[in-house]
Design a protein around this motif. Structure first.
Motif, PDB file in Angstrom:
ATOM      1  N   ASN A 165      -2.704   0.124   4.705  1.00  0.00           N
ATOM      2  CA  ASN A 165      -1.302   0.713   3.657  1.00  0.00           C
ATOM      3  C   ASN A 165      -1.033   2.279   4.299  1.00  0.00           C
ATOM      4  OD1 ASN A 165      -3.307   2.751   2.883  1.00  0.00           O
ATOM      5  ND2 ASN A 165      -3.986   1.922   0.895  1.00  0.00           N
ATOM      6  N   LYS A 166       0.051   3.078   3.394  1.00  0.00           N
ATOM      7  CA  LYS A 166       0.157   3.819   3.695  1.00  0.00           C
ATOM      8  C   LYS A 166      -0.807   5.269   4.434  1.00  0.00           C
ATOM      9  CE  LYS A 166       4.925   3.364   1.744  1.00  0.00           C
ATOM     10  NZ  LYS A 166       6.057   4.145   0.826  1.00  0.00           N
ATOM     11  N   ASN A 167      -1.587   4.908   3.229  1.00  0.00           N
ATOM     12  CA  ASN A 167      -3.134   6.098   3.761  1.00  0.00           C
ATOM     13  C   ASN A 167      -3.977   5.574   4.876  1.00  0.00           C
ATOM     14  OD1 ASN A 167      -1.500   7.344   1.402  1.00  0.00           O
ATOM     15  ND2 ASN A 167      -2.455   6.500  -0.272  1.00  0.00           N
ATOM     16  N   GLY A 168      -3.827   5.153   5.337  1.00  0.00           N
ATOM     17  CA  GLY A 168      -4.475   4.097   6.274  1.00  0.00           C
ATOM     18  C   GLY A 168      -6.135   2.419   5.895  1.00  0.00           C
ATOM     19  N   ASN A 169      -5.732   2.750   3.979  1.00  0.00           N
ATOM     20  CA  ASN A 169      -6.689   2.331   3.601  1.00  0.00           C
ATOM     21  C   ASN A 169      -6.429   0.861   4.068  1.00  0.00           C
ATOM     22  OD1 ASN A 169      -7.762   4.579   3.016  1.00  0.00           O
ATOM     23  ND2 ASN A 169      -6.646   4.895   1.035  1.00  0.00           N
ATOM     24  N   GLU A 171      -6.019  -2.878   2.917  1.00  0.00           N
ATOM     25  CA  GLU A 171      -5.668  -3.611   1.775  1.00  0.00           C
ATOM     26  C   GLU A 171      -5.672  -5.080   1.742  1.00  0.00           C
ATOM     27  OE1 GLU A 171      -5.217  -2.037  -1.623  1.00  0.00           O
ATOM     28  OE2 GLU A 171      -5.124  -0.129  -0.589  1.00  0.00           O
ATOM     29  N   ALA A 212      -3.310   2.055  12.201  1.00  0.00           N
ATOM     30  CA  ALA A 212      -2.222   2.304  11.506  1.00  0.00           C
ATOM     31  C   ALA A 212      -1.056   1.360  10.825  1.00  0.00           C
ATOM     32  CB  ALA A 212      -1.370   3.628  12.220  1.00  0.00           C
TER      33      ALA A 212
END
Length: 428
Positions: A165-169, A171, A212
């Motif tokens: 995701n955008k936060n680098g987590n 999903e 990323a």
């Protein structure tokens, strides 16, 4: 004198017409002059669509691995069994409850098919929803070989997407699957990837950095629990499981025009859709859903006039146990053409040379217009085409061009087939 002049003109015209005609001798000369085709099995059959007679055949009675030309047999079976619209769901109403069964229709929430009728029907029923899995056959066919699940009610191609995701987590979609996604310190892939358990929808990921732009498709193991959970997540409504056999008086709701599903299978040569379409065909037969039952029924009732003995094992052509001869490919092309009725519909369902599908880069157009429409097939050491082409002089032909057991780059075979068919187009 006038008689001799007329005879001379007639002979001159006949000679000129013969020079323009594609005949057995000329085709044989082209094949004899090909160095590419000399060191492996090449089967070829060329038919004149006006006379419906063979122009030239080379080992056309010998069976060979058809790869994705197998989808021609899947297509014809579907054309004979499914009608103009795809049956999307079987259901019965009982009081305040709607009980439903899948048919194998793969269009439900498929990203490219844009089907919403079944979704809207369930979403807006106003009833309690109960899903029955009792008509399903094999839970997971060939998972280790094909990664293709046979699903009575596939949702979004029966697959999940793991992504950063955008936060680098990490999903996963559908989101409810996140509870089954766990880090495993004993899992050490070369690059970051999620791995599904062989028989369940449990997933593991490694303790390492994630790119990323990471995205990965994950095929799911089907079952009643997965279907009910995915439906609940998608519809935002509770869906319960009920064990109930499909009654004979169950009603049917249809999803999409059949040709839109067939085109999506044929142009990109979608293996998943091919298997599901045969599974779908079996929903019209007694017993549980099964690719094998659809193949058996079609072989007995629709393909009993093929000219040569054949062996048919799956819907997609991924199996190397499939065996059809060029003459049988010609026969199925003939059947498809007769069933479809119009050239426009036929061309719409096949890749067009230089324009669409798997033939987009195999041919160039002629002044912007395609002249060849054919199904390709590719496996290791296997490459072929089966379809139709027109010539500049207005002649129309049907052909099967099969290559097996070659030990040169597939691109060389592809280019040689393209060169030969283009030569026929330009000169006759």
């Amino acid at each position: 004198m006038n008689g001799l002049l007329c005879l001379f003109i007639l002979l001159l015209f006949s000679t000129n017409t013969e020079a323009q005609k594609l005949n057995k001798r000329k085709v044989a000369k082209v094949f004899a002059g090909s160095e590419i085709l000399k060191n492996h099995y090449t089967g070829f059959s060329l038919y004149d669509l006006k006379t419906m007679k063979p122009v030239f055949e080379l080992d056309a009675n010998k069976p060979a691995i058809p790869a994705s030309n197998t989808k021609l047999f899947t297509l014809y079976t579907a054309l004979r069994m499914l009608g103009d619209s795809i049956p999307g769901l079987r259901y019965v109403n009982k009081g305040d409850s709607l009980i439903f069964w899948g048919t194998g229709d793969p269009s439900f929430l498929h990203p490219d098919l844009k089907s919403s009728r079944v979704y809207d029907f369930l979403k807006n029923s106003g009833k309690k929803l109960f899903y029955s899995h009792n008509n399903s056959g094999t839970e997971f066919n060939g998972s280790s070989i094909y990664q293709i699940a046979m699903v009575s009610l596939p949702i979004g191609e029966n697959r999940a997407m793991a992504y950063a995701n955008k936060n680098g987590n990490l999903e996963i979609k559908p989101a409810f699957l996140k509870q089954y996604l766990k880090q495993d310190t004993s899992y050490h892939p070369r690059t970051f990837s999620v791995r599904r358990d062989d028989k369940t929808n449990n997933f593991i990921y490694p303790q390492m950095s994630m790119p990323a732009n990471y995205r990965q498709t994950l095929y799911l193991v089907p079952g009643a629990e997965l279907t009910a959970a995915t439906l609940s997540d998608t519809l935002k409504l509770p869906v319960s499981i009920i064990r109930m056999n499909l009654p004979q008086n169950a009603k049917t709701i249809y999803s999409i025009p059949s040709d839109s599903l067939y085109r999506r299978m044929m142009l990109p040569s979608d293996n998943y859709l091919a298997e599901q379409i045969l599974y779908l065909c079996s929903s019209l037969l007694p017993g549980k859903l099964s690719v094998d039952s659809a193949i058996s029924y079609s072989s007995k009732n629709f393909l009993n006039d093929l000219p040569d003995k054949f062996q048919w094992r799956d819907g997609s052509g991924l199996s190397r146990y499939n065996l059809f001869s060029p003459r049988s490919i010609i026969k199925i092309l003939t059947k498809i053409r007769e069933n479809l009725g119009t050239e426009e519909r036929l061309h719409n369902l096949l890749p067009a040379g230089g324009v669409s599908g798997t033939l987009r880069n195999a041919y160039k157009t002629d002044n912007g217009q395609p002249f060849v429409w054919a199904k390709t097939g590719t496996l290791q050491n296997v490459h072929l085409q089966g379809g139709f082409f027109n010539t500049r002089k207005g002649k129309k032909y049907m052909y099967s061009f099969m290559n097996n057991n070659f030990m040169i780059p597939t691109a060389d075979i592809r280019n040689e087939m393209g060169r030969i068919i283009t030569h026929f187009h330009e000169n006759y």
